[in-house]
Enzyme design. Structure first.
Site, PDB file in Angstrom:
ATOM      1  N   ALA A 249     -22.820 -58.003 -14.062  1.00 43.31           N
ATOM      2  CA  ALA A 249     -21.359 -57.779 -14.003  1.00 43.31           C
ATOM      3  C   ALA A 249     -20.650 -57.885 -15.358  1.00 43.31           C
ATOM      4  CB  ALA A 249     -20.676 -58.694 -12.989  1.00 43.31           C
ATOM      5  N   ALA A 250     -21.419 -57.996 -16.444  1.00 40.12           N
ATOM      6  CA  ALA A 250     -20.762 -58.008 -17.765  1.00 40.12           C
ATOM      7  C   ALA A 250     -20.030 -56.681 -17.981  1.00 40.12           C
ATOM      8  CB  ALA A 250     -21.784 -58.234 -18.868  1.00 40.12           C
ATOM      9  N   GLY A 251     -20.699 -55.583 -17.625  1.00 41.56           N
ATOM     10  CA  GLY A 251     -20.058 -54.272 -17.752  1.00 41.56           C
ATOM     11  C   GLY A 251     -18.836 -54.154 -16.848  1.00 41.56           C
ATOM     12  N   ASP A 252     -18.892 -54.797 -15.696  1.00 44.06           N
ATOM     13  CA  ASP A 252     -17.759 -54.735 -14.758  1.00 44.06           C
ATOM     14  C   ASP A 252     -16.559 -55.512 -15.317  1.00 44.06           C
ATOM     15  OD1 ASP A 252     -19.402 -53.282 -13.041  1.00 44.06           O
ATOM     16  OD2 ASP A 252     -20.129 -55.092 -12.054  1.00 44.06           O
TER      17      ASP A 252
HETATM   18  O1  RIB Z   1     -22.745 -54.386 -11.882  1.00 41.99           O
HETATM   19  C1  RIB Z   1     -23.330 -55.441 -11.154  1.00 41.99           C
HETATM   20  C2  RIB Z   1     -23.384 -55.100  -9.695  1.00 41.99           C
HETATM   21  O2  RIB Z   1     -24.295 -54.046  -9.505  1.00 41.99           O
HETATM   22  C3  RIB Z   1     -23.877 -56.201  -8.799  1.00 41.99           C
HETATM   23  O3  RIB Z   1     -22.851 -57.073  -8.372  1.00 41.99           O
HETATM   24  C4  RIB Z   1     -24.563 -55.463  -7.674  1.00 41.99           C
HETATM   25  O4  RIB Z   1     -23.931 -55.584  -6.445  1.00 41.99           O
HETATM   26  C5  RIB Z   1     -24.644 -54.019  -8.136  1.00 41.99           C
HETATM   27  O5  RIB Z   1     -23.701 -53.252  -7.519  1.00 41.99           O
END
Ligand code: RIB
Length: 312
Positions: A249-252
């Site tokens: 989730a760093a990219g998120d």
């Molecule tokens: O970007 C990370 C996410 O990728 C995770 O939370 C997982 O659910 C996938 O969708």
């Protein structure tokens, strides 16, 4: 004021195993621990933006199972407007994640309920898209739905961020309508058909997409930093040095902060700097949504860690 960020995307339960290393095919190894976390690229980006001060609405589908209810509660708890998140007769999306001792992950996503989102659902949201400042999309929901949302948003001149993850082929006429394509190196390689082993390779791959009419790319290169690229300009945000626990989730976190910065009319240098700081903070904690920083944490981090973002 029109500052809404609309995220149309996936919501998953992440089943995470921590192990010293990733197994090779056919091998069984012992792991160190197991955890479940709320995840899904769409929900992660929505919650990231909300924690960073954004006015966020999420569109997505969950199962009518216990995971679905917990994930919906978590979106609401994080101040994400979830009036367009519905529970359907499919299992909640699931991500099987393995994280090694260096914090690097592998992920398999089973879309489940995420796959039930349709173009007709997006048609119901035309007015919402019209009233949106920044639309954020990824590829864990059906591609035809993503394309349809982009077509509608483009007609309304809404700013469109597309995180082409997991990597997939996307029609060039769709990519041309996206305001900012936000890939990592492997996603850029698939979109352009070029190698992306070095920055020079990446620039050539981006040029290939620009030659076909794409406008702007934000390239995330993990420990090598992030870049804004357009046909005639480039900006570099160097990486922050932090202790890596889990890169999930760093990219998120990066995309959530970038969306907030655009919604608040920040300039590109500031947007890249803040997004890089959010991404860096996310790798210092375990899990997806559990690792997403608050606005106050990003601001304190930036006071402590000076970093210069440069056009070159
Ligand atoms: O970007 C990370 C996410 O990728 C995770 O939370 C997982 O659910 C996938 O969708």
């Amino acid at each position: 004021m029109k500052n809404k960020i609309l995220v149309i995307g996936s919501i998953n339960i992440d089943l995470v195993v921590y192990a010293q290393r990733h197994p090779i095919p056919g091998e069984t190894i012992l792991g160190d621990r197991f955890n479940t976390f709320p995840g899904g690229k769409g929900a992660n980006q929505a919650i990231a933006a909300a924690r960073l001060g954004g006015n966020v609405q999420m569109v997505g589908r969950l199962g009518k199972d216990t995971f679905g209810q917990a994930l919906l509660d978590n979106l609401r708890k994080n101040q994400v407007d979830s009036q367009s998140v519905f529970q359907v007769d499919e299992p909640t999306g699931t991500a099987l994640i393995t994280v090694d001792a260096k914090g690097q992950n592998t992920i398999i996503v089973v879309p489940g309920a995420n796959a039930t989102l349709t173009k007709a659902d997006i048609d119901q949201l035309k007015e919402t898209i019209r009233d949106t400042k920044v639309l954020v999309l990824q590829l864990e929901i059906p591609l035809d739905v993503v394309i349809h949302a982009i077509n509608i948003a483009y007609e309304f001149s809404t700013t469109i961020l597309l995180n082409p993850a997991p990597a997939a082929h996307i029609p060039i006429e769709t990519l041309r309508k996206v305001t900012y394509i936000i890939p990592n190196e492997s996603e850029l390689a698939l979109l352009s058909g070029k190698e992306t082993n070095s920055f020079v390779d990446c620039r050539q791959a981006a040029n290939q997409l620009f030659a076909l009419g794409c406008k702007q790319i934000i390239l995330t290169r993990g420990e090598h930093g992030a870049y804004y690229l357009s046909p005639d300009h480039q900006i570099f945000a160097p990486p922050f040095k932090v202790a890596v626990v889990d890169t999930t989730a760093a990219g998120d976190a990066f995309i959530g902060e970038f969306a907030v910065a655009l919604a608040e009319d920040m300039d590109l240098h500031t947007a890249l700097l803040r997004a890089s700081a959010a991404g860096a903070l996310a790798v210092t904690k375990a899990g997806a949504q559990t690792s997403l920083p608050l606005k106050s944490e990003v601001e304190a981090f930036l006071k402590k860690h000076k970093q210069e973002v440069k056009s070159f």
